[in-house]
Scaffold this active site. Sequence first.
Site, PDB file in Angstrom:
ATOM      1  N   ASN A 201       0.864  -1.185   0.000  1.00  0.00           N
ATOM      2  CA  ASN A 201       0.000   0.000   0.000  1.00  0.00           C
ATOM      3  C   ASN A 201       0.901   1.236   0.000  1.00  0.00           C
ATOM      4  O   ASN A 201       1.469   1.585   1.034  1.00  0.00           O
ATOM      5  CB  ASN A 201      -0.889  -0.044   1.256  1.00  0.00           C
ATOM      6  N   TRP A 202       1.026   1.850  -1.160  1.00  0.00           N
ATOM      7  CA  TRP A 202       1.967   2.971  -1.281  1.00  0.00           C
ATOM      8  C   TRP A 202       1.408   4.264  -0.712  1.00  0.00           C
ATOM      9  O   TRP A 202       2.109   5.279  -0.668  1.00  0.00           O
ATOM     10  CB  TRP A 202       2.364   3.161  -2.751  1.00  0.00           C
ATOM     11  N   LYS A 203       0.134   4.240  -0.349  1.00  0.00           N
ATOM     12  CA  LYS A 203      -0.514   5.446   0.208  1.00  0.00           C
ATOM     13  C   LYS A 203      -0.254   6.637  -0.721  1.00  0.00           C
ATOM     14  O   LYS A 203      -0.135   6.450  -1.929  1.00  0.00           O
ATOM     15  CB  LYS A 203      -0.033   5.682   1.645  1.00  0.00           C
TER      16      LYS A 203
ATOM     17  N   SER B  29       3.409  -1.995  10.319  1.00  0.00           N
ATOM     18  CA  SER B  29       4.865  -2.024  10.528  1.00  0.00           C
ATOM     19  C   SER B  29       5.509  -3.368  10.173  1.00  0.00           C
ATOM     20  O   SER B  29       6.466  -3.799  10.812  1.00  0.00           O
ATOM     21  CB  SER B  29       5.217  -1.599  11.962  1.00  0.00           C
TER      22      SER B  29
ATOM     23  N   GLY C 129       2.780  -1.116   4.249  1.00  0.00           N
ATOM     24  CA  GLY C 129       2.807   0.299   3.878  1.00  0.00           C
ATOM     25  C   GLY C 129       4.221   0.759   3.595  1.00  0.00           C
ATOM     26  O   GLY C 129       4.796   0.481   2.540  1.00  0.00           O
ATOM     27  N   GLY C 130       4.821   1.442   4.582  1.00  0.00           N
ATOM     28  CA  GLY C 130       6.145   2.049   4.415  1.00  0.00           C
ATOM     29  C   GLY C 130       7.183   1.148   3.762  1.00  0.00           C
ATOM     30  O   GLY C 130       7.898   1.580   2.839  1.00  0.00           O
TER      31      GLY C 130
ATOM     32  N   GLU D 161      -6.955   4.599   7.805  1.00  0.00           N
ATOM     33  CA  GLU D 161      -6.782   6.024   7.499  1.00  0.00           C
ATOM     34  C   GLU D 161      -8.035   6.587   6.838  1.00  0.00           C
ATOM     35  O   GLU D 161      -8.407   7.747   7.058  1.00  0.00           O
ATOM     36  CB  GLU D 161      -5.533   6.213   6.616  1.00  0.00           C
TER      37      GLU D 161
ATOM     38  N   GLY E 197       2.409   2.382  10.600  1.00  0.00           N
ATOM     39  CA  GLY E 197       3.338   3.498  10.414  1.00  0.00           C
ATOM     40  C   GLY E 197       4.076   3.907  11.674  1.00  0.00           C
ATOM     41  O   GLY E 197       4.708   4.958  11.717  1.00  0.00           O
TER      42      GLY E 197
ATOM     43  N   GLU F 162      -5.345  -4.910  10.700  1.00  0.00           N
ATOM     44  CA  GLU F 162      -4.341  -3.863  10.857  1.00  0.00           C
ATOM     45  C   GLU F 162      -4.616  -3.083  12.142  1.00  0.00           C
ATOM     46  O   GLU F 162      -5.434  -2.150  12.140  1.00  0.00           O
ATOM     47  CB  GLU F 162      -4.392  -2.900   9.671  1.00  0.00           C
TER      48      GLU F 162
ATOM     49  N   HIS G 212      -9.638   0.943   4.953  1.00  0.00           N
ATOM     50  CA  HIS G 212      -8.345   1.174   5.616  1.00  0.00           C
ATOM     51  C   HIS G 212      -8.550   2.145   6.778  1.00  0.00           C
ATOM     52  O   HIS G 212      -9.357   3.070   6.692  1.00  0.00           O
ATOM     53  CB  HIS G 212      -7.334   1.739   4.610  1.00  0.00           C
TER      54      HIS G 212
HETATM   55  P1  PGA Z   1       2.769   0.341   7.564  1.00  0.00           P
HETATM   56  O1  PGA Z   1       1.302   0.566   6.937  1.00  0.00           O
HETATM   57  O2  PGA Z   1       3.308  -0.933   6.980  1.00  0.00           O
HETATM   58  O3  PGA Z   1       3.559   1.555   7.098  1.00  0.00           O
HETATM   59  O4  PGA Z   1       2.622   0.286   9.023  1.00  0.00           O
HETATM   60  C1  PGA Z   1       0.426  -0.505   6.751  1.00  0.00           C
HETATM   61  C2  PGA Z   1      -0.861  -0.026   6.138  1.00  0.00           C
HETATM   62  O5  PGA Z   1      -1.331   1.052   6.500  1.00  0.00           O
HETATM   63  O6  PGA Z   1      -1.466  -0.707   5.296  1.00  0.00           O
END
Ligand code: PGA
Length: 250
Positions: free
Chosen positions: A9-11, A212, A233-234, A97, A173, A167, A95
Amino acid sequence: MRRPLVAGNWKMHGSRAENARLVEALIEAGGASASEVVVCPPAVYLWETARLIKGEELLLGAQNVCAETHPGAFTGEVSADMLADVGASYVLVGHSERRALYGETDALVARKFVATQAASLTPILCVGETLAEREQGLTDAVVARQLDAVLAVAGIRAFRRAVVAYEPVWAIGTGKNASPEQAEAVHAFIRDRIASQDATIAAALRLLYGGSVKAANAAEIFAQPNVDGGLVGGASLKADEFLRICAASG
Ligand code: PGA
């Protein structure tokens, strides 16, 4: 057997050029993987990404979708049909967010799940508790509420064509992942809850862990019996790191 799945997930990161470089690096170093590997770039880069991955093993996912299934006056929105049209296979739905920053309710998430499937795309339904909820012992209750909202609208059979990602919000993050045991406990809870409606569907349902995930912790999290891969994500923004995570899942 559940085939593992790892989704990046590149956001809201990268540029057109950076996005293309990342995809090319994944293709070059990638090769065949035992897992399904999905990349979820920002919406404006979906089409270009689809062209870059054509003929490759990588699959395309979107980070969000409009709940409306018919074209119309929905300024700024992108429909599931449009995502299918540009070559997406998966859509992240709910998600944290989106829930926290854009006010997506359980009811809206359920509609997005249904809209995704109506376009023959597979939703990756994201669920998870905040730190305060965990500390109050509400983890199972929150996850159950988020799952039940979708089950009530979509029905159990819809979960034959879905993926669920656990999640924990406090792990996203933050660099602070859930321990393998914490992840496994919630994954087992999710599978049991689905199994209470249909054991066969529950047994085949892929459950991803997100929060993470990195190359250093992926193998022990993915080794848990009810963890079938990850939503990353990251760490998915670096090709090497992401590929090592994918290798740990297979
Ligand atoms: P993260 O994000 O790996 O940076 O913690 C995961 C996500 O939000 O899907």
